[in-house]
Design an enzyme around this catalytic site. Sequence first.
Site, PDB file in Angstrom:
ATOM      1  CG  LEU A 131      -1.952  -1.101   1.352  1.00  0.00           C
ATOM      2  CD1 LEU A 131      -2.730  -0.969   2.657  1.00  0.00           C
ATOM      3  CD2 LEU A 131      -2.898  -1.082   0.166  1.00  0.00           C
ATOM      4  CG  ASP A 132      -0.140   4.754  -2.251  1.00  0.00           C
ATOM      5  OD1 ASP A 132      -0.721   5.060  -1.198  1.00  0.00           O
ATOM      6  OD2 ASP A 132      -0.661   4.915  -3.369  1.00  0.00           O
ATOM      7  CG  LEU A 133       3.517   8.325   2.380  1.00  0.00           C
ATOM      8  CD1 LEU A 133       4.378   7.699   3.466  1.00  0.00           C
ATOM      9  CD2 LEU A 133       4.181   9.579   1.823  1.00  0.00           C
ATOM     10  CB  THR A 135      -3.032   3.554   0.332  1.00  0.00           C
ATOM     11  OG1 THR A 135      -2.987   4.242  -0.911  1.00  0.00           O
ATOM     12  CG2 THR A 135      -4.208   2.584   0.309  1.00  0.00           C
TER      13      THR A 135
END
Length: 307
Positions: A131-133, A135
Site C-alpha cells: 500500500l502506498d504512503l 493509502t
Amino acid sequence: MTDRRETPRPGRRTKPAQKDQAGPKDWDDGERIAKWLARAGVASRRACESLIEDGQVAVNGRKLTSPAFKVTGRETITVKGKRIRPPEATRLWRYHKPSGLITTTVDPAGRRTIFEEMPKHLPRVVTVGRLDLTTEGLLLLTNDGELARSLELPSNEFQRTYRARAHGKVTPEKLEALREGITVEGTVYAPIVAELERETGTNNWIKVTLTEGKKREVRRALEAVGLEVNRLIRVAYGPFTLGDLAPGAVEEVLPSELRAELGNLLKTSQSAPDDAPWKGARKRKPRQTDAKRGLHKMGRSRTIPKK
C-alpha cells in the site's frame, strides 16, 4: 553448468558422489532453494532468486550463484551469513496500515516504515503486495513468501476492495468506462467495478473492486475519468476483511480459517494443527509519538464513514 552438479571431463579424476554434501543426492529430492527460502519468510521467490544470483546465499558453506539447486532443509542454509531456520507452519496476519507509513523494510529517504511500527515480537514476515504512503487499511502479512506470491498473482483473481473518497462528479458513464477497462499512459487496467456509496458535498465515497493490484491502480484509474482521490482505504483482500481492526493493530488469522479460505494454496505440512493463536498475535498499542506525528489514534480518528 549449475550449482547442483558438474559433468566430469573424460579421464579426469573426481571425488565420490557421497562426498558432496551441498544438496540432495537425487534431483527429485527436496525443493528449489528459492522456494524453500520464500516459505521460510526470507522474501518473495523472485527476490530470493536475486539474492542467490548475487552470491548472498550459501548451502553448507558453499556459495550459490544459480537458483537451479534443491535442498531438503537438513542443510545449513545462510543468507548474507545469517543462518535461516526451516519453514514453520504457514501463518497469516491482518494489519491495519495507517496513512503515512512506507510498505518496505528500509526507506532511503528516512520515512517511517510499517515494520518500525509493528510489534517487535512478530516473526519474520513479508507483505502481500503493498500500500502506498497515504493509502490506509488492510495489509496481509505472512511468514510464507510462497503464499504471498500466490495471493498477489493476478491469475488467481483475488479481489481487492477499496473505499475511495474522491473529488469530482460521479456519473454512470464514468463508472461504465472503468468497468470496461481503461488505458492510462500506456498501462492497461483490467475492468474495475466502481459503485457510488455516498455523496458528501464535492467529495464522494466510492467502493472500488479490482483483481490486478497494479501500482497506484485505483488512484490512476479514477483520475483518468476525472475523479481525484484524496483518501483511499483498502477494506478487503480476497476473503479477508479489515472489519473493526483498529489502525496500527495486527491480528492473526486462525489456522482453521486459513485452511478453509486458502487450503488449495497450502500443503498439509504447511498448515498449523489447531486454532490456538500464535502467542505473539497481540494488538499493537500506539506509541506516545504516534499522536504527535498524526499517524493514528486507536479507536478515535480516521474512522470510515458509514453509508
